[in-house]
Design an enzyme around this catalytic site. Structure first.
Site, PDB file in Angstrom:
ATOM      1  N   ASN A 218       0.843  -1.122  -0.169  1.00  0.00           N
ATOM      2  CA  ASN A 218       0.187  -0.048   0.012  1.00  0.00           C
ATOM      3  C   ASN A 218       0.632   1.262   0.150  1.00  0.00           C
ATOM      4  OD1 ASN A 218       0.539   0.863   2.823  1.00  0.00           O
ATOM      5  ND2 ASN A 218      -0.457  -1.168   3.358  1.00  0.00           N
ATOM      6  N   ASP A 287      -4.376  -6.277   5.342  1.00  0.00           N
ATOM      7  CA  ASP A 287      -5.326  -7.034   5.641  1.00  0.00           C
ATOM      8  C   ASP A 287      -5.362  -8.475   5.056  1.00  0.00           C
ATOM      9  OD1 ASP A 287      -6.184  -5.104   7.582  1.00  0.00           O
ATOM     10  OD2 ASP A 287      -7.495  -4.189   5.982  1.00  0.00           O
ATOM     11  N   PRO A 313      -3.068 -11.990  10.091  1.00  0.00           N
ATOM     12  CA  PRO A 313      -3.341 -11.543  11.667  1.00  0.00           C
ATOM     13  C   PRO A 313      -3.580  -9.989  11.869  1.00  0.00           C
ATOM     14  CG  PRO A 313      -1.092 -11.971  11.336  1.00  0.00           C
ATOM     15  CD  PRO A 313      -1.855 -12.329   9.975  1.00  0.00           C
ATOM     16  N   ASP A 314      -4.327  -9.765  12.985  1.00  0.00           N
ATOM     17  CA  ASP A 314      -4.346  -8.369  13.187  1.00  0.00           C
ATOM     18  C   ASP A 314      -3.556  -8.187  14.348  1.00  0.00           C
ATOM     19  OD1 ASP A 314      -5.152  -5.865  14.455  1.00  0.00           O
ATOM     20  OD2 ASP A 314      -7.146  -6.055  13.490  1.00  0.00           O
ATOM     21  N   PHE A 331      -4.289   3.139  15.436  1.00  0.00           N
ATOM     22  CA  PHE A 331      -4.514   4.201  14.293  1.00  0.00           C
ATOM     23  C   PHE A 331      -5.641   3.915  13.414  1.00  0.00           C
ATOM     24  CE2 PHE A 331      -1.696   7.787  13.820  1.00  0.00           C
ATOM     25  CZ  PHE A 331      -1.000   7.626  14.830  1.00  0.00           C
ATOM     26  N   LYS A 345     -13.713   1.188  16.400  1.00  0.00           N
ATOM     27  CA  LYS A 345     -12.554   0.518  16.445  1.00  0.00           C
ATOM     28  C   LYS A 345     -11.977   0.131  17.838  1.00  0.00           C
ATOM     29  CE  LYS A 345     -11.114   0.755  11.809  1.00  0.00           C
ATOM     30  NZ  LYS A 345     -10.598   1.121  10.763  1.00  0.00           N
ATOM     31  N   LYS A 349     -11.522  -3.383  19.320  1.00  0.00           N
ATOM     32  CA  LYS A 349     -10.256  -3.868  19.353  1.00  0.00           C
ATOM     33  C   LYS A 349      -9.673  -3.860  20.792  1.00  0.00           C
ATOM     34  CE  LYS A 349      -8.668  -3.279  14.528  1.00  0.00           C
ATOM     35  NZ  LYS A 349      -7.553  -3.308  13.858  1.00  0.00           N
TER      36      LYS A 349
HETATM   37  N1  CTP Z   1      -3.599  -3.198  12.141  1.00  0.00           N
HETATM   38  C1  CTP Z   1      -2.746  -4.020  12.550  1.00  0.00           C
HETATM   39  N2  CTP Z   1      -2.811  -5.276  11.875  1.00  0.00           N
HETATM   40  C2  CTP Z   1      -3.648  -5.472  10.731  1.00  0.00           C
HETATM   41  C3  CTP Z   1      -4.347  -4.487  10.333  1.00  0.00           C
HETATM   42  C4  CTP Z   1      -4.446  -3.399  11.050  1.00  0.00           C
HETATM   43  O1  CTP Z   1      -1.947  -4.142  13.592  1.00  0.00           O
HETATM   44  N3  CTP Z   1      -3.617  -6.715  10.094  1.00  0.00           N
HETATM   45  C5  CTP Z   1      -3.605  -1.740  13.046  1.00  0.00           C
HETATM   46  C6  CTP Z   1      -3.063  -0.654  12.286  1.00  0.00           C
HETATM   47  O2  CTP Z   1      -1.798  -0.505  12.398  1.00  0.00           O
HETATM   48  C7  CTP Z   1      -3.846   0.251  12.683  1.00  0.00           C
HETATM   49  C8  CTP Z   1      -5.349  -0.275  12.883  1.00  0.00           C
HETATM   50  O3  CTP Z   1      -4.975  -1.721  13.142  1.00  0.00           O
HETATM   51  O4  CTP Z   1      -3.413   0.703  14.165  1.00  0.00           O
HETATM   52  C9  CTP Z   1      -6.048  -0.081  11.881  1.00  0.00           C
HETATM   53  O5  CTP Z   1      -7.105  -0.773  12.413  1.00  0.00           O
HETATM   54  P1  CTP Z   1      -8.015  -1.439  11.128  1.00  0.00           P
HETATM   55  O6  CTP Z   1      -9.294  -1.952  11.658  1.00  0.00           O
HETATM   56  O7  CTP Z   1      -7.149  -2.721  10.231  1.00  0.00           O
HETATM   57  O8  CTP Z   1      -8.141  -0.308  10.062  1.00  0.00           O
HETATM   58  P2  CTP Z   1      -8.661  -0.448   8.576  1.00  0.00           P
HETATM   59  O9  CTP Z   1      -7.536  -0.874   8.035  1.00  0.00           O
HETATM   60  O10 CTP Z   1      -8.912   0.974   8.260  1.00  0.00           O
HETATM   61  O11 CTP Z   1     -10.019  -1.464   8.745  1.00  0.00           O
HETATM   62  P3  CTP Z   1     -11.287  -1.110   8.058  1.00  0.00           P
HETATM   63  O12 CTP Z   1     -10.938  -1.716   6.539  1.00  0.00           O
HETATM   64  O13 CTP Z   1     -12.038  -2.331   8.863  1.00  0.00           O
HETATM   65  O14 CTP Z   1     -11.580   0.164   8.191  1.00  0.00           O
END
Ligand code: CTP
Length: 409
Positions: A218, A287, A313-314, A331, A345, A349
């Site tokens: 990205n 993601d 994984p998140d 963030f 969020k 989370k």
């Molecule tokens: N994050 C993470 N690991 C992932 C995805 C996101 O640690 N696999 C963290 C990012 O660093 C950020 C936050 O989660 O701090 C963003 O949350 P997320 O729900 O992923 O936001 P978006 O990607 O914007 O999700 P959505 O598409 O649901 O809006």
């Protein structure tokens, strides 16, 4: 003592100091001050008032600061290069040394008809004055009233000292010496608010392999995360930066761990987060990843190629789920309904804090500036548009306040 002689005094490093020089014989000491600030690690730009330029030439300050000197408010060329608003935004702090009685009066009135006054009016950063004038002018009720007005407005005052004056009189009104002014300037910046704590920051994009030469990624530049790591280190924290691929240099006193994929980021984070007090997740983690990356380079044989993606994984959620884990800051990058999405969020989370920003249409990604809405379960801070460096310091200061109120020591 020089600012740079004191190893604990690191608060001028990388700071952008705008030094205003107004009309007083003490202007010659401002030349020495430029050197002291630079020795302390600051980037210095000098703005000379008309009176200041009568005492010391722009060339002197240009040579010492290594930057162009600014003098005129309504100069088309100068405004095109760096106008008064840009200078006001550039500065992390403005120090007017010497501040003459006339300049102090103009500042108290909120004038904007010369460059230095206009910059002081246009800045959101701390402003400090180092008064220098004859002792009678200093003692005059008008000057004292102006100083009180400025003090009430949050303008810091360095000095003056007492002693022999250039006019032959003795009393209060001598400008402080350059070393003292440099130390006072360093004191404008918060330091030590995270001393003794360990902070981990994630930053940048992740790259998810498609085959040995291609990947999904990205547009994240990593600038915000790097600025946060720098601000955390400046605030005295031991700082770990888990970084996806970026072209940025590692900030001073930050330990960087390089990763490429989300899985590698998770492994690196979980390996060390147990020792951390604060976790700030600024990375733009992909993601999804390719389910089965090809072992060899994919040849362009088929007309259509389908890649199957699986969820990554998140990282943030995994850290937030750790029992007695670190204070966790996430963030949120949103294109609409910023506050509602961010709040969701924060709750889903189970974060301690979330910093939300709008993205898309040229906002945030790969930009120098950003603006943030910072939420906790009980607090809300709007940080207006400014450089990522300044936002990072503001965010670290909010985190420091929160962590000290949650865990008073
Ligand atoms: N994050 C993470 N690991 C992932 C995805 C996101 O640690 N696999 C963290 C990012 O660093 C950020 C936050 O989660 O701090 C963003 O949350 P997320 O729900 O992923 O936001 P978006 O990607 O914007 O999700 P959505 O598409 O649901 O809006």
């Amino acid at each position: 003592m020089h600012a740079s002689d004191n190893p604990a005094n690191t608060s001028l490093i990388n700071k952008r100091i705008l030094l205003g020089v107004s009309g007083s014989i003490a202007a010659y000491k401002a030349a020495e001050l430029v050197r002291r600030l630079k020795e302390g690690g600051a980037d210095v730009r000098v703005v000379l008032s008309q009176g200041g330029a009568e005492f010391v030439t722009p060339l002197t300050f240009q040579a010492l600061s290594g930057n162009p000197v600014h003098t005129e408010l309504l100069d088309v060329e100068a405004e095109a290069a760096m106008g008064h608003i840009e200078l006001a935004r550039w500065a992390d702090a403005i120090v007017v040394a010497p501040a003459s009685a006339n300049f102090i009066s103009r500042l108290a009135q909120g004038r904007a008809d010369d460059l230095l006054s206009a910059i002081c009016l246009a800045t959101g950063s701390p402003v400090a004055i180092a008064p220098a004038m004859n002792q009678q002018m200093w003692a005059n009720a008008a000057t004292q009233k102006n100083l009180k007005t400025l003090n009430d407005r949050g303008v810091a005052q360095f000095g003056p000292a007492e002693g022999d004056q250039a006019c032959g009189e003795t009393g209060l009104g001598r400008m402080l010496e350059a070393d003292d002014l440099a130390q006072n300037t360093a004191g404008l910046f918060e330091t030590g608010s995270l001393a003794g704590l360990t902070v981990m920051v994630t930053a940048g994009p992740t790259q998810e392999a498609i085959d040995p030469v291609r990947y999904l990624s990205n547009r994240s530049s990593g600038k915000m995360g790097y600025a946060i790591a720098r601000a955390a280190a400046e605030a005295g924290a031991k700082t770990l930066l888990v970084s996806g691929p970026t072209s940025l240099t590692t900030p001073a006193r930050v330990q960087r761990i390089d990763i490429e994929s989300a899985q590698q980021m998770l492994d690196a984070v979980l390996g060390q987060v147990g020792d951390c007090n604060i976790f700030i997740s600024a990375a733009a983690v992909a993601d999804y990843r390719v389910a089965e990356p090809a072992a060899q380079k994919i040849k362009k044989q088929q007309e259509k190629l389908t890649l199957q993606l699986v969820r990554n994984p998140d990282v943030l959620s995994e850290v937030a789920a750790i029992k007695n884990g670190p204070f966790t800051v996430g963030f949120a990058a949103e294109t609409e309904n910023l506050e509602a999405h961010a709040r969701k969020k924060l709750q889903n989370k189970k974060l301690d804090m979330i910093a939300a920003n709008l993205v898309g249409e040229g906002k945030a990604f790969d930009q120098e500036d950003n603006e943030l809405l910072v939420l906790t379960n009980t607090e809300q801070h709007r940080l207006p548009k400014t450089s990522k460096e300044k936002l990072a310091r503001q965010l670290i200061s909010i985190v420091a306040d929160s962590i000290h109120s949650v865990r008073p020591d």
